[in-house]
Scaffold this motif. Structure first.
Motif, PDB file in Angstrom:
ATOM      1  N   GLU A 114      -4.804 -39.720  10.561  1.00 29.07           N
ATOM      2  CA  GLU A 114      -3.860 -39.969  10.091  1.00 29.07           C
ATOM      3  C   GLU A 114      -2.917 -39.483   9.313  1.00 29.07           C
ATOM      4  O   GLU A 114      -1.912 -39.563   9.416  1.00 29.07           O
ATOM      5  CB  GLU A 114      -4.380 -41.469   9.510  1.00 29.07           C
ATOM      6  CG  GLU A 114      -4.390 -42.417  10.634  1.00 29.07           C
ATOM      7  CD  GLU A 114      -3.557 -43.367  11.316  1.00 29.07           C
ATOM      8  OE1 GLU A 114      -2.315 -42.863  11.419  1.00 29.07           O
ATOM      9  OE2 GLU A 114      -3.879 -43.691  12.622  1.00 29.07           O
ATOM     10  N   ASP A 118       0.468 -38.240   9.966  1.00 25.27           N
ATOM     11  CA  ASP A 118       1.916 -38.644   9.144  1.00 25.27           C
ATOM     12  C   ASP A 118       2.863 -37.604   8.668  1.00 25.27           C
ATOM     13  O   ASP A 118       3.714 -37.232   8.590  1.00 25.27           O
ATOM     14  CB  ASP A 118       1.447 -39.631   8.766  1.00 25.27           C
ATOM     15  CG  ASP A 118       1.209 -40.986   8.794  1.00 25.27           C
ATOM     16  OD1 ASP A 118       1.148 -41.505   9.583  1.00 25.27           O
ATOM     17  OD2 ASP A 118       0.311 -41.667   7.459  1.00 25.27           O
ATOM     18  N   LYS A 254      -1.613 -38.435  17.916  1.00 30.80           N
ATOM     19  CA  LYS A 254      -2.811 -39.599  17.934  1.00 30.80           C
ATOM     20  C   LYS A 254      -3.563 -39.438  19.219  1.00 30.80           C
ATOM     21  O   LYS A 254      -5.101 -39.315  19.306  1.00 30.80           O
ATOM     22  CB  LYS A 254      -2.498 -41.323  18.049  1.00 30.80           C
ATOM     23  CG  LYS A 254      -1.659 -41.047  16.310  1.00 30.80           C
ATOM     24  CD  LYS A 254      -1.207 -42.974  16.749  1.00 30.80           C
ATOM     25  CE  LYS A 254      -1.285 -43.310  15.056  1.00 30.80           C
ATOM     26  NZ  LYS A 254      -0.245 -44.891  15.101  1.00 30.80           N
TER      27      LYS A 254
END
Length: 278
Positions: A114, A118, A254
């Motif tokens: 993650e 990001d 993702k």
């Protein structure tokens, strides 16, 4: 034949139970090491090994004073460990009570992914708006050491600020590709192989051809930012998905890094690209 008589008394159930017992113990030890990895408990484990080595050497060499000292350390060491690491032991018992102790490793990996996603999305958005050309390749199962060695080693934690600073024009590292493995930027200014596919659009530049080229020979996922248009593209499995929005880029990363229905997400993006470019 004492050994023959010993094994003769074993049944198949005994063998199966022994195998299960060994596997469970090894799995527990593995999880324990994974939990303490990266914490100050690692230094404690190293210290325990050193003490055991000194204890063995003192016994073999007949160093009685050192042997007595090591025995005292071992005897009282358990109590010292409980006192020193009381917060960590309490936290581990609480996680065990909540049934989360064996999911902690997976949670850490997801948090790393993650953070990586990001950082890349934030950096891509910043550079796309300012039309700063960039080439970022994320290594997967296939090794990319041959390409990493062509660049300048960084071995730094991924951050959006570092990615942006790397590709600022007229700086030593802005040409070439950044290669990321796990949560580290391994190298910058790397050379990637250009695709020789004759069907690639002539409008695509060197960065896009390099992104497609490396995706043809590895399972990496590569992000390209065009300095002419500011468009964001992703190359995967020899296919290029370009003109992606910030949300589309996040979802595609993702799907690859978090393994969330990769084929469906990739197919949807590809279909959208085909409709857009007709």
């Amino acid at each position: 034949m004492p050994f023959a008589n010993f094994f003769a008394n074993f049944t198949i159930l005994d063998y199966v139970s022994s195998i299960i017992d060994i596997l469970v113990v090894w799995y527990f030890i593995y999880k324990l090491f994974m939990i303490v990895r990266g914490t100050k408990a690692v230094q404690l484990i190293n210290g325990i090994f050193v003490i055991l080595i000194f204890r063995t050497l003192s016994q073999v060499l007949g160093l009685h004073t050192l042997q007595w000292l090591m025995e005292q350390v071992i005897r009282w060491g358990v109590l010292a460990i409980i006192i020193i690491f009381q917060p960590e032991i309490r936290r581990a018992l609480e996680q065990l009570g909540r049934g989360k102790i064996f999911t902690r490793i997976r949670q850490k990996e997801e948090e790393k992914h993650e953070h990586l996603i990001d950082s890349i999305v934030k950096a891509s958005d910043y550079m796309a708006k300012r039309r700063i050309g960039a080439l970022i390749s994320i290594a997967q199962e296939t090794g990319m050491n041959d390409y990493i060695e062509t660049g300048i080693a960084l071995n730094a934690k991924v951050s959006s600020e570092l990615l942006i600073n790397t590709f600022i024009p007229n700086t030593p590292l802005h040409d070439g590709a950044v290669i990321i493995h796990q949560d580290e930027i391994k190298a910058a200014a790397c050379y990637l192989p250009l695709s020789e596919n004759p069907f690639i659009s002539k409008e695509l530049g060197t960065r896009h051809r390099a992104a497609i080229g490396v995706s043809e020979v590895t399972d990496s996922v590569t992000i390209v930012i065009s300095e002419e248009t500011g468009g964001v593209s992703v190359a995967k499995n020899g296919e290029l998905h370009h003109d992606l929005s910030q949300e589309e880029l996040r979802n595609l990363l993702k799907s690859v890094l978090l393994k969330e229905e990769e084929q469906q997400a990739t197919s949807a993006l590809w279909s959208k690209w085909v409709k857009r470019n007709g």
